[in-house]
Motif scaffolding. Structure first.
Motif, PDB file in Angstrom:
ATOM      1  N   GLY A 493       0.796  -1.224   0.000  1.00 53.54           N
ATOM      2  CA  GLY A 493       0.000   0.000   0.000  1.00 53.54           C
ATOM      3  C   GLY A 493       0.825   1.268   0.000  1.00 53.54           C
ATOM      4  O   GLY A 493       0.329   2.332   0.393  1.00 53.54           O
ATOM      5  N   ALA A 494       2.093   1.182  -0.436  1.00 56.63           N
ATOM      6  CA  ALA A 494       2.985   2.346  -0.404  1.00 56.63           C
ATOM      7  C   ALA A 494       2.691   3.294  -1.555  1.00 56.63           C
ATOM      8  O   ALA A 494       2.466   2.871  -2.689  1.00 56.63           O
ATOM      9  CB  ALA A 494       4.436   1.888  -0.462  1.00 56.63           C
ATOM     10  N   ASN A 495       2.710   4.615  -1.274  1.00 54.19           N
ATOM     11  CA  ASN A 495       2.492   5.646  -2.295  1.00 54.19           C
ATOM     12  C   ASN A 495       3.812   6.015  -2.959  1.00 54.19           C
ATOM     13  O   ASN A 495       4.292   7.139  -2.858  1.00 54.19           O
ATOM     14  CB  ASN A 495       1.853   6.894  -1.670  1.00 54.19           C
ATOM     15  N   GLY A 496       4.427   5.056  -3.612  1.00 53.65           N
ATOM     16  CA  GLY A 496       5.690   5.307  -4.279  1.00 53.65           C
ATOM     17  C   GLY A 496       6.014   4.169  -5.218  1.00 53.65           C
ATOM     18  O   GLY A 496       5.283   3.174  -5.300  1.00 53.65           O
ATOM     19  N   ALA A 497       7.118   4.323  -5.933  1.00 55.32           N
ATOM     20  CA  ALA A 497       7.558   3.280  -6.863  1.00 55.32           C
ATOM     21  C   ALA A 497       8.304   2.213  -6.077  1.00 55.32           C
ATOM     22  O   ALA A 497       9.438   2.438  -5.643  1.00 55.32           O
ATOM     23  CB  ALA A 497       8.454   3.884  -7.937  1.00 55.32           C
ATOM     24  N   THR A 498       7.701   1.068  -5.877  1.00 48.61           N
ATOM     25  CA  THR A 498       8.261   0.020  -5.036  1.00 48.61           C
ATOM     26  C   THR A 498       8.937  -1.063  -5.861  1.00 48.61           C
ATOM     27  O   THR A 498       8.789  -1.138  -7.080  1.00 48.61           O
ATOM     28  CB  THR A 498       7.157  -0.632  -4.182  1.00 48.61           C
TER      29      THR A 498
END
Length: 646
Positions: A493-498
């Motif tokens: 659920g991270a708001n970034g490029a994982t």
């Protein structure tokens, strides 16, 4: 003059009755203390050159050797030259011994010193900032579980050691209960009470300190019983490591080998015979004829390697916490590539500063690897996604330099002309030129290339091979990178490029359906659902289509949100990076994002977020200038022109 000196000595050593139970101030201890201060003089007939030099050489002769019934204590001592290893190794080691999970109840370790139960490690480190060397000890009593307090035992031991050495000692210690054998890590400063370098005799390091520990453990617990001695020897008979029985066999070996008739009266005859038979099964001994044995010359080296491998396997099993995994040891030069979750980390052998990692791989296996000397365990967060490469491929830059060299000379301007002719001189091209220059400067410092003029280098014909050897020496044959500091659970659920996003774009290749690989597959499915909900992906039957420039979009969204948060907290204005233009400021801190690590540069009125590189970490608090060109970042010290550091 001699009469005066004799009278002085007599006055100094007048025996007096001490308080009941008071240890360490007997007449013998006072004699040893004053003799230890003398140091430097070697006793006649010393069996090793230099063995009698330094404090404790007198005590090493007086301290009684351990009897078979004495309690056994193992002490490993390492002398660390701080001028060679660097001050960072001190803080790394201190953080390591106080790490999570080493206490009795898996709590973090707690450092203590001679007086307090909560030692101030920062103050200890500051006191030793100018020390030439440091002693690092591991004290492991065989019966540590039976001792009421390792902490009290350690303090009593160090008090006796201080008496033998004739000086107060400055040390800190941490008890570790996370292994089969509870033990204590002690860090001892290399200074005596007068501020002079503390030099300890090799005899005392090798024998005297251990005998003191055995003496103390025996006083506390009483001598070992015959049953305990027999059980201990029986355990050693079948162990695949270097043991005390092996040492005894080597002592008994003569030019014609080991004859059992010579062991007829030996108190350990049966265990020694059993050990010879076990070594025969390992291929390290053979019976030439009845009662006449030969031990292979490589026996000690092989058994120590087997013991080390056994320690690695036990470390991996503890790291997996009962999870079934095939175990693998990643060796340099094996051409393996391992990607997975960081399950555990520590110092290999615990007496050394070589960091080991245990990686729960996406291939369903657990992998153990050792990092190059000087690596910091703090750079590898728990549960982070790690990629390790055991091959040292030739450098692409080195290949390109050789192809562009004319009569053994590489010219930056010639390279610039070729790039401009191909597709125009862009930010990417400028970054490529800078990368070549940084590489050539590193090779120049290593003595491989020679700088002849501004922007020109003389390169050998075998640059690729020599560059590959240079990289192998520098990295130990392993290349290890943190692909994401976040666990896969946090990445969902991270708001970034994982890292999960990169796997989705690549199609989830080379991911097993077993072990950690199965966990990653489940996380990829959930991450896809998260992207669909936000309009960044679309399911069409069995296929999933991802938004164009997905990674860049996610990265920009996370950076924008992070910048707004910093603006709200600090009142500073965010200055977004512009490709090809410099950004300057004081390097304040490193920021961990799902999209990667970023450095915050503060210019007093605003701030910039720049992709972080390891080389700038020692420059924390200094003014740096960064220039981002495409995927390349060039760092310089100061406001304008200065030495490039990346």
């Amino acid at each position: 003059m001699n009469d005066t000196r004799d009278r002085s000595l007599e006055e100094r050593f007048q025996p007096e009755a001490g308080p009941p139970g008071h240890r360490g101030q007997s007449l013998v201890t006072q004699v040893l203390r004053q003799a230890g201060k003398a140091g430097g003089r070697r006793r006649p007939g010393a069996h090793r050159p230099g063995a009698g030099l330094g404090r404790g050489h007198v005590a090493a002769r007086f301290v009684a050797g351990s009897s078979p019934r004495s309690r056994r204590v193992t002490i490993k001592t390492r002398l660390v030259n701080l001028r060679q290893s660097g001050r960072r190794s001190v803080s790394t080691h201190l953080r390591y011994i106080e790490r999570e999970g080493v206490g009795r109840e898996d709590e973090p370790g707690q450092a203590y010193d001679p007086m307090t139960d909560r030692a101030d490690l920062e103050a200890f480190e500051a006191r030793g900032r100018d020390d030439r060397h440091q002693f690092r000890l591991i004290v492991s009593p065989e019966d540590a579980d039976s001792l009421e307090e390792l902490r009290t035992f350690t303090r009593h031991l160090m008090e006796r050691v201080a008496g033998d050495l004739g000086t107060r000692l400055d040390w800190v210690a941490v008890d570790h209960w996370n292994t089969d054998n509870p033990h204590t890590h002690i860090v001892l400063r290399g200074k005596d009470e007068t501020g002079r370098d503390l030099i300890i005799a090799r005899d005392y390091i090798a024998q005297g300190m251990r005998h003191r520990a055995c003496e103390l453990a025996t006083e506390w617990l009483g001598p070992r019983t015959e049953r305990e001695i027999r059980q201990g020897l029986q355990r050693e008979v079948g162990q695949d490591r270097w043991t005390g029985l092996d040492r005894e066999l080597l002592r008994q070996r003569q030019a014609d080998g080991i004859r059992l008739q010579r062991l007829a009266q030996h108190p350990r005859r049966q265990p020694l015979i059993g050990r010879l038979q076990h070594l025969e099964r390992l291929g390290l001994a053979r019976e030439l004829r009845p009662g006449h044995w030969h031990i292979d010359d490589r026996a000690e080296r092989t058994l120590r390697a087997m013991g080390e491998r056994g320690d690695i396997v036990r470390t991996m099993q503890r790291a997996m916490s009962g999870m079934q995994r095939e175990l693998s040891i990643l060796e340099p030069g094996s051409d393996q590539v391992v990607v997975g979750r960081l399950a555990a980390k520590g110092l290999a052998g615990e007496a050394h500063d070589r960091v080991y990692l245990v990686i729960d791989g996406v291939d369903g296996k657990a992998h153990h690897l050792r990092l190059p000397a000087g690596a910091d365990p703090a750079d590898y967060p728990a549960d982070a996604v790690i990629e390790a490469r055991a091959s040292q491929a030739p450098s692409v830059v080195d290949r390109r330099v050789v192809s562009l060299a004319v009569e053994g000379l590489y010219h930056r301007e010639h390279h610039r002309t070729l790039l401009a002719r191909e597709d125009g001189l862009s930010g990417e091209s400028q970054g490529l030129l800078d990368a070549h220059e940084r590489r050539l400067e590193a090779l120049r410092r290593a003595g491989i290339v020679e700088r002849t003029d501004e922007g020109s280098w003389r390169v050998p014909a075998d640059l690729v091979e020599r560059g590959q050897q240079y990289d192998a020496r520098r990295t130990g044959g392993l290349s290890v990178a943190v692909r994401s500091p976040l666990s896969i659970e946090r990445q969902i659920g991270a708001n970034g490029a994982t890292w999960l996003d990169t796997q989705l774009i690549a199609g989830g290749q080379a991911i097993s359906d077993r072990g950690f690989g199965a966990e990653v597959r489940a996380a990829l499915h959930r991450r896809t659902g998260w992207l669909v909900e936000r309009g960044l992906a679309e399911r069409r039957g069995a296929r999933t289509l991802f938004a164009r420039n997905l990674l860049a979009t996610l990265r920009e969204r996370e950076l924008a949100a992070t910048a707004r948060d910093i603006e709200a907290r600090t009142g500073l204005q965010h200055h977004p990076l512009v490709d090809g233009k410099p950004a300057s400021g004081i390097y304040r801190r490193r920021i961990e994002l799902a999209s990667g690590r970023y450095a915050l540069l503060d210019d007093g009125l605003g701030f910039s977020l720049v992709p972080w590189r390891p080389v700038i970490e020692p420059r924390l608090g200094q003014r740096l200038t960064a220039r981002v060109q495409g995927a390349h970042v060039t760092w310089q010290i100061g406001r304008s022109r200065g030495p490039a550091i990346s």
